[in-house]
Design a protein around this motif. Structure first.
Motif, PDB file in Angstrom:
ATOM      1  N   GLU A  63     -13.031   8.908 -10.370  1.00 36.39           N
ATOM      2  CA  GLU A  63     -11.772   8.257 -10.059  1.00 36.39           C
ATOM      3  C   GLU A  63     -10.815   9.576  -9.680  1.00 36.39           C
ATOM      4  OE1 GLU A  63      -9.688   6.295 -13.012  1.00 36.39           O
ATOM      5  OE2 GLU A  63     -10.907   4.655 -13.138  1.00 36.39           O
ATOM      6  N   THR A  64      -9.949   9.104  -8.601  1.00 40.35           N
ATOM      7  CA  THR A  64      -8.960  10.140  -8.155  1.00 40.35           C
ATOM      8  C   THR A  64      -7.833   9.302  -8.163  1.00 40.35           C
ATOM      9  OG1 THR A  64     -10.609  11.301  -6.723  1.00 40.35           O
ATOM     10  CG2 THR A  64      -8.233  11.642  -6.266  1.00 40.35           C
ATOM     11  N   ASP A  65      -6.743  10.012  -8.673  1.00 36.40           N
ATOM     12  CA  ASP A  65      -5.631   9.468  -8.881  1.00 36.40           C
ATOM     13  C   ASP A  65      -4.614  10.029  -7.839  1.00 36.40           C
ATOM     14  OD1 ASP A  65      -5.822   7.077 -10.553  1.00 36.40           O
ATOM     15  OD2 ASP A  65      -5.826   8.422 -12.214  1.00 36.40           O
ATOM     16  N   VAL A  66      -3.944   9.767  -6.972  1.00 44.27           N
ATOM     17  CA  VAL A  66      -2.937  10.249  -6.278  1.00 44.27           C
ATOM     18  C   VAL A  66      -1.404   9.525  -6.268  1.00 44.27           C
ATOM     19  CG1 VAL A  66      -2.506  11.016  -3.826  1.00 44.27           C
ATOM     20  CG2 VAL A  66      -4.854  10.826  -4.492  1.00 44.27           C
ATOM     21  N   ILE A  79      -7.002   1.333  -4.058  1.00 46.28           N
ATOM     22  CA  ILE A  79      -6.140   0.260  -4.514  1.00 46.28           C
ATOM     23  C   ILE A  79      -4.651   1.149  -4.969  1.00 46.28           C
ATOM     24  CG2 ILE A  79      -5.246  -1.132  -6.488  1.00 46.28           C
ATOM     25  CD1 ILE A  79      -8.496  -1.163  -7.103  1.00 46.28           C
ATOM     26  N   PRO A  80      -3.653   0.696  -4.229  1.00 41.16           N
ATOM     27  CA  PRO A  80      -3.634  -0.329  -3.274  1.00 41.16           C
ATOM     28  C   PRO A  80      -4.123   0.109  -2.017  1.00 41.16           C
ATOM     29  CG  PRO A  80      -1.422   0.457  -3.377  1.00 41.16           C
ATOM     30  CD  PRO A  80      -2.124   1.338  -4.415  1.00 41.16           C
ATOM     31  N   ALA A  81      -4.597  -1.164  -1.073  1.00 33.62           N
ATOM     32  CA  ALA A  81      -5.071  -0.764   0.162  1.00 33.62           C
ATOM     33  C   ALA A  81      -4.122  -0.387   1.036  1.00 33.62           C
ATOM     34  CB  ALA A  81      -5.736  -2.132   0.871  1.00 33.62           C
ATOM     35  N   PRO A  82      -4.240   0.423   1.826  1.00 33.82           N
ATOM     36  CA  PRO A  82      -3.058   1.034   2.975  1.00 33.82           C
ATOM     37  C   PRO A  82      -2.939  -0.372   4.121  1.00 33.82           C
ATOM     38  CG  PRO A  82      -5.220   2.039   3.624  1.00 33.82           C
ATOM     39  CD  PRO A  82      -5.468   1.242   2.071  1.00 33.82           C
ATOM     40  N   GLY A  83      -1.576  -0.204   4.360  1.00 31.92           N
ATOM     41  CA  GLY A  83      -1.358  -1.145   5.727  1.00 31.92           C
ATOM     42  C   GLY A  83      -1.967  -0.872   6.804  1.00 31.92           C
ATOM     43  N   GLU A  84      -2.245   0.354   6.954  1.00 27.63           N
ATOM     44  CA  GLU A  84      -3.070   0.717   8.326  1.00 27.63           C
ATOM     45  C   GLU A  84      -3.936   2.060   7.715  1.00 27.63           C
ATOM     46  OE1 GLU A  84      -1.123   1.729  11.789  1.00 27.63           O
ATOM     47  OE2 GLU A  84       0.603   0.211  11.245  1.00 27.63           O
ATOM     48  N   GLU A  85      -5.167   2.175   8.320  1.00 26.71           N
ATOM     49  CA  GLU A  85      -6.045   3.079   8.347  1.00 26.71           C
ATOM     50  C   GLU A  85      -6.389   3.743   9.547  1.00 26.71           C
ATOM     51  OE1 GLU A  85      -9.718   1.775   6.090  1.00 26.71           O
ATOM     52  OE2 GLU A  85      -8.313   1.099   4.614  1.00 26.71           O
ATOM     53  N   SER A  86      -6.487   4.784   9.905  1.00 23.57           N
ATOM     54  CA  SER A  86      -6.931   5.518  10.952  1.00 23.57           C
ATOM     55  C   SER A  86      -7.480   6.930  10.969  1.00 23.57           C
ATOM     56  CB  SER A  86      -5.546   5.590  11.959  1.00 23.57           C
ATOM     57  OG  SER A  86      -4.796   6.403  11.424  1.00 23.57           O
ATOM     58  N   PHE A  87      -7.959   7.617  11.856  1.00 19.78           N
ATOM     59  CA  PHE A  87      -8.764   8.736  11.843  1.00 19.78           C
ATOM     60  C   PHE A  87      -8.002   9.554  13.255  1.00 19.78           C
ATOM     61  CE2 PHE A  87     -11.540  12.187  13.017  1.00 19.78           C
ATOM     62  CZ  PHE A  87     -11.898  12.591  11.883  1.00 19.78           C
ATOM     63  N   LEU A  91       4.564   6.200  -5.269  1.00 19.38           N
ATOM     64  CA  LEU A  91       3.510   5.618  -4.609  1.00 19.38           C
ATOM     65  C   LEU A  91       2.082   5.980  -5.523  1.00 19.38           C
ATOM     66  CD1 LEU A  91       1.478   3.829  -2.488  1.00 19.38           C
ATOM     67  CD2 LEU A  91       1.612   5.466  -1.238  1.00 19.38           C
ATOM     68  N   HIS A  92       1.626   5.369  -6.177  1.00 21.86           N
ATOM     69  CA  HIS A  92       0.203   5.520  -6.862  1.00 21.86           C
ATOM     70  C   HIS A  92      -0.862   4.870  -6.190  1.00 21.86           C
ATOM     71  CE1 HIS A  92      -1.917   6.819 -10.350  1.00 21.86           C
ATOM     72  NE2 HIS A  92      -2.434   5.737 -10.303  1.00 21.86           N
ATOM     73  N   VAL A  93      -1.842   5.624  -5.764  1.00 17.94           N
ATOM     74  CA  VAL A  93      -3.343   5.400  -5.302  1.00 17.94           C
ATOM     75  C   VAL A  93      -4.497   5.699  -6.263  1.00 17.94           C
ATOM     76  CG1 VAL A  93      -4.461   5.250  -3.268  1.00 17.94           C
ATOM     77  CG2 VAL A  93      -2.248   5.298  -3.128  1.00 17.94           C
ATOM     78  N   LYS A  94      -5.095   4.769  -6.623  1.00 21.96           N
ATOM     79  CA  LYS A  94      -6.368   4.956  -7.262  1.00 21.96           C
ATOM     80  C   LYS A  94      -7.464   4.861  -6.490  1.00 21.96           C
ATOM     81  CE  LYS A  94      -8.742   3.284 -11.030  1.00 21.96           C
ATOM     82  NZ  LYS A  94      -9.961   2.464 -10.862  1.00 21.96           N
ATOM     83  N   ILE A  95      -8.326   5.863  -6.309  1.00 28.17           N
ATOM     84  CA  ILE A  95      -9.494   5.928  -5.484  1.00 28.17           C
ATOM     85  C   ILE A  95     -10.815   5.899  -6.381  1.00 28.17           C
ATOM     86  CG2 ILE A  95     -10.915   7.209  -3.684  1.00 28.17           C
ATOM     87  CD1 ILE A  95      -8.034   8.410  -3.028  1.00 28.17           C
ATOM     88  N   ASP A  96     -11.817   5.035  -6.152  1.00 29.24           N
ATOM     89  CA  ASP A  96     -12.992   5.122  -6.967  1.00 29.24           C
ATOM     90  C   ASP A  96     -14.118   5.583  -6.067  1.00 29.24           C
ATOM     91  OD1 ASP A  96     -11.949   4.338  -9.435  1.00 29.24           O
ATOM     92  OD2 ASP A  96     -12.200   2.130  -8.816  1.00 29.24           O
ATOM     93  N   GLY A  97     -14.929   6.269  -6.567  1.00 27.90           N
ATOM     94  CA  GLY A  97     -15.859   6.832  -5.457  1.00 27.90           C
ATOM     95  C   GLY A  97     -17.368   7.522  -6.388  1.00 27.90           C
TER      96      GLY A  97
END
Length: 187
Positions: free
Chosen positions: A89-92, A121-129, A147-153
């Motif tokens: 898990e990565t918490d940002v 989580i939460p999903a971003p409104g927009e994703e781009s590269f 803004l707290h974002v949890k990334i599971d990988g």
């Protein structure tokens, strides 16, 4: 009746033959280490257990790392040492120091090389590269808001030794700052 003593004698003879060639089963003092673990194997096992307890092999709590950029403060909690194939898990956490019109978290591809990102989580409104980074846009963020974002990988099997990259904060197209990260991957 006469055959019984002959049978008993034959059985005793078989037992005696089975016992021939066997050594004395009592332990002798000079052969103590031959019958038990050697001190070297005990020291090796103890060293491995100590290394695992101290977190050298991963699995320890991840310390949060914080960078203050003035307009925003970025806190990232992700494993420093992890084993190949493990889930993580990565918490940002992004805290706005000033109003942000469009809070964007950007990640370099090198950081996620040979990793599978399962959820964000939460999903971003927009994703781009763009500009060599994955950009995840979360919209406006007022001063003092978080803004707290949890990334599971998961670490993919080909990844060995580790990976490094950075997580950056943008206000729309304007870069506010970046935090370099390194994740050590053990087999």
């Amino acid at each position: 009746m006469g055959s019984r003593p002959v049978a008993a004698a034959a059985g005793q003879e078989d037992r005696m033959q089975a016992l021939e060639g066997l050594e004395d089963a009592r332990p002798s003092r000079r052969r103590f280490w031959d019958r038990h673990a050697s001190p070297i194997s005990i020291l090796l096992l103890g060293s491995l257990l100590l290394a695992a307890t101290l977190g050298v092999t991963g699995g320890q709590p991840s310390p949060p790392r914080t960078a203050d950029f003035g307009d925003a403060r970025l806190t990232v909690k992700t494993p420093v040492v992890i084993r190949n194939g493990e889930f993580f898990e990565t918490d940002v956490t992004l805290t706005a120091g000033a109003p942000l019109d469009d809070a964007v978290i950007a990640v370099t591809p090198a950081l996620w090389h040979d990793m599978t990102v399962n959820t964000m989580i939460p999903a971003p409104g927009e994703e781009s590269f763009k500009d060599g980074r994955f950009h995840f846009s979360y919209g406006p963020l007022g001063a003092g808001e978080r803004l707290h974002v949890k990334i599971d990988g998961q670490i993919n099997p080909p990844l060995f030794a580790g990976t490094r990259g950075e997580i950056a904060v943008f206000d729309g197209e304007r870069r506010i700052g970046a935090m370099p990260l390194r994740i050590k991957v053990l087999p």
